[in-house]
Design an enzyme around this catalytic site. Structure first.
Site, PDB file in Angstrom:
ATOM      1  N   ASP A  67      23.812   7.337  43.286  1.00 41.38           N
ATOM      2  CA  ASP A  67      22.430   7.118  42.850  1.00 41.38           C
ATOM      3  C   ASP A  67      21.780   5.947  43.579  1.00 41.38           C
ATOM      4  O   ASP A  67      22.443   5.206  44.304  1.00 41.38           O
ATOM      5  CB  ASP A  67      22.387   6.910  41.317  1.00 41.38           C
ATOM      6  CG  ASP A  67      23.476   5.963  40.814  1.00 41.38           C
ATOM      7  OD1 ASP A  67      24.094   5.265  41.634  1.00 41.38           O
ATOM      8  OD2 ASP A  67      23.711   5.934  39.598  1.00 41.38           O
ATOM      9  N   ASN A 136      26.149   3.757  27.031  1.00 38.54           N
ATOM     10  CA  ASN A 136      25.677   4.927  26.285  1.00 38.54           C
ATOM     11  C   ASN A 136      26.348   6.223  26.755  1.00 38.54           C
ATOM     12  O   ASN A 136      25.909   7.315  26.413  1.00 38.54           O
ATOM     13  CB  ASN A 136      24.145   5.051  26.370  1.00 38.54           C
ATOM     14  CG  ASN A 136      23.652   5.263  27.794  1.00 38.54           C
ATOM     15  OD1 ASN A 136      24.444   5.387  28.725  1.00 38.54           O
ATOM     16  ND2 ASN A 136      22.339   5.299  27.971  1.00 38.54           N
ATOM     17  N   HIS A 138      26.579   7.246  29.924  1.00 41.54           N
ATOM     18  CA  HIS A 138      26.010   7.890  31.114  1.00 41.54           C
ATOM     19  C   HIS A 138      26.959   7.797  32.305  1.00 41.54           C
ATOM     20  O   HIS A 138      27.796   6.900  32.393  1.00 41.54           O
ATOM     21  CB  HIS A 138      24.610   7.351  31.450  1.00 41.54           C
ATOM     22  CG  HIS A 138      24.537   6.010  32.093  1.00 41.54           C
ATOM     23  ND1 HIS A 138      23.662   5.021  31.675  1.00 41.54           N
ATOM     24  CD2 HIS A 138      25.174   5.467  33.155  1.00 41.54           C
ATOM     25  CE1 HIS A 138      23.782   3.962  32.443  1.00 41.54           C
ATOM     26  NE2 HIS A 138      24.706   4.193  33.347  1.00 41.54           N
ATOM     27  N   GLU A 143      21.443  10.140  31.980  1.00 40.05           N
ATOM     28  CA  GLU A 143      21.345   9.552  30.652  1.00 40.05           C
ATOM     29  C   GLU A 143      21.641  10.605  29.577  1.00 40.05           C
ATOM     30  O   GLU A 143      21.629  11.805  29.866  1.00 40.05           O
ATOM     31  CB  GLU A 143      19.930   8.993  30.453  1.00 40.05           C
ATOM     32  CG  GLU A 143      19.550   7.902  31.461  1.00 40.05           C
ATOM     33  CD  GLU A 143      20.185   6.547  31.168  1.00 40.05           C
ATOM     34  OE1 GLU A 143      21.262   6.503  30.509  1.00 40.05           O
ATOM     35  OE2 GLU A 143      19.627   5.534  31.603  1.00 40.05           O
TER      36      GLU A 143
HETATM   37  C1  GLP Z   1      24.719   1.850  36.488  1.00 37.68           C
HETATM   38  C2  GLP Z   1      25.182   2.889  37.505  1.00 37.68           C
HETATM   39  C3  GLP Z   1      26.394   3.646  37.017  1.00 37.68           C
HETATM   40  C4  GLP Z   1      27.459   2.670  36.517  1.00 37.68           C
HETATM   41  C5  GLP Z   1      26.890   1.845  35.378  1.00 37.68           C
HETATM   42  C6  GLP Z   1      27.898   0.886  34.771  1.00 37.68           C
HETATM   43  O1  GLP Z   1      23.980   2.407  35.459  1.00 37.68           O
HETATM   44  N1  GLP Z   1      24.138   3.812  37.821  1.00 37.68           N
HETATM   45  O2  GLP Z   1      26.906   4.454  38.061  1.00 37.68           O
HETATM   46  O3  GLP Z   1      28.594   3.372  36.094  1.00 37.68           O
HETATM   47  O4  GLP Z   1      25.791   1.104  35.912  1.00 37.68           O
HETATM   48  O5  GLP Z   1      27.873  -0.353  35.423  1.00 37.68           O
HETATM   49  P1  GLP Z   1      28.953  -1.489  35.218  1.00 37.68           P
HETATM   50  O6  GLP Z   1      30.165  -1.046  35.944  1.00 37.68           O
HETATM   51  O7  GLP Z   1      28.342  -2.725  35.850  1.00 37.68           O
HETATM   52  O8  GLP Z   1      29.168  -1.637  33.761  1.00 37.68           O
END
Ligand code: GLP
Length: 245
Positions: A67, A136, A138, A143
């Protein structure tokens, strides 16, 4: 579905990096699906070490990131392109032309998403996809409520995700509200998936993902239906799993 519970975040990073290194050694032109966020950072650091000290070769590896924020240029500190260059690509012998991140500045965002899907297909599909998870549930920026058959597209971020990610920005108003994200259908086509999670703020999402019903309300729960998925967790992220007790 395989679940590996590690003693620490460091052990999780090494375990995950070893899976990646093993697959790259078996198939030098592997197609990797990559993720951003803080969770895979330790794994990326270990892959850089394996490249430097143990000759892990990325010269033929191809990558597709999950993404990108809409509106951030590639050199913006919080863009995912910048994140990947800084934490991984700049330290490997990977050909920059083989690294793909959706273009958050594309004029035609829908066209950009369709081209991204076509590029994944042209590369032969993703061999190994790494995922983090949002609090959440995702995956990528899919989402809750995202259709299980969704493809790469423009998505609106939820308040909780904007809140979670605001720690990386000066002000919450600076967090983009839209992103380009591979869809759940795109992710599920990867031949192998490794999902990483650490810390207790992910424990609830992990329990719902692994032990709850498969529902679009918890996007990661679809992984229960993937034929080759491994969850690599630390103790804290696994702490609400009933079956690990
Ligand atoms: C963002 C990314 C996800 C990732 C999430 C969790 O939303 N788009 O791909 O898994 O963050 O991030 P973190 O690893 O910093 O908790």
């Amino acid at each position: 579905m395989k679940v590996i519970i590690c003693d620490s975040a460091e052990a999780m990073s090494k375990t995950a990096a070893n899976i990646f290194a093993d697959r790259i050694r078996s198939k030098p032109n592997l197609v990797l699906g990559l993720a951003t966020g803080s969770t895979p950072l330790g794994m990326y650091a270990e892959l850089v070490r394996l490249h430097r000290e143990e000759d892990l070769d990325f010269s033929k590896v191809r990558t597709f990131n999950l993404d990108e924020y809409v509106g951030l240029p590639p050199d913006h500190e919080q863009s995912y392109r910048h994140f990947m260059n800084r934490h991984l690509f700049d330290h490997l012998n990977i050909d920059p032309a083989n690294t793909h991140v959706p273009d958050g500045l594309a004029r035609d965002l829908d066209g950009c998403c369709a081209a991204y899907e076509a590029a994944i297909q042209a590369a032969g599909g993703i061999d190994l996809q790494v995922l983090g998870i949002g609090t959440n549930g995702h995956i990528a920026f899919n989402e809750p409520g995202s259709p299980f058959d969704s493809r790469t597209r423009v998505v609106d971020l939820t308040e909780s995700t904007i809140q979670d990610n605001s720690r990386f920005f000066k002000r919450i108003e600076d967090v983009p509200t839209r992103a380009l994200s591979m869809g759940i259908g795109t992710i599920m086509e990867a031949r192998e998936i490794v999902l990483l999670a650490t810390k207790d703020n992910k424990a609830e999402a992990i329990a719902r993902t692994l032990e709850g019903p498969v529902t679009e309300a918890v996007p990661a729960s679809i992984l229960q239906r993937h034929p080759n998925v491994t969850f690599v967790l630390d103790q804290a992220a696994a702490s609400r799993l009933k079956r690990s007790q």
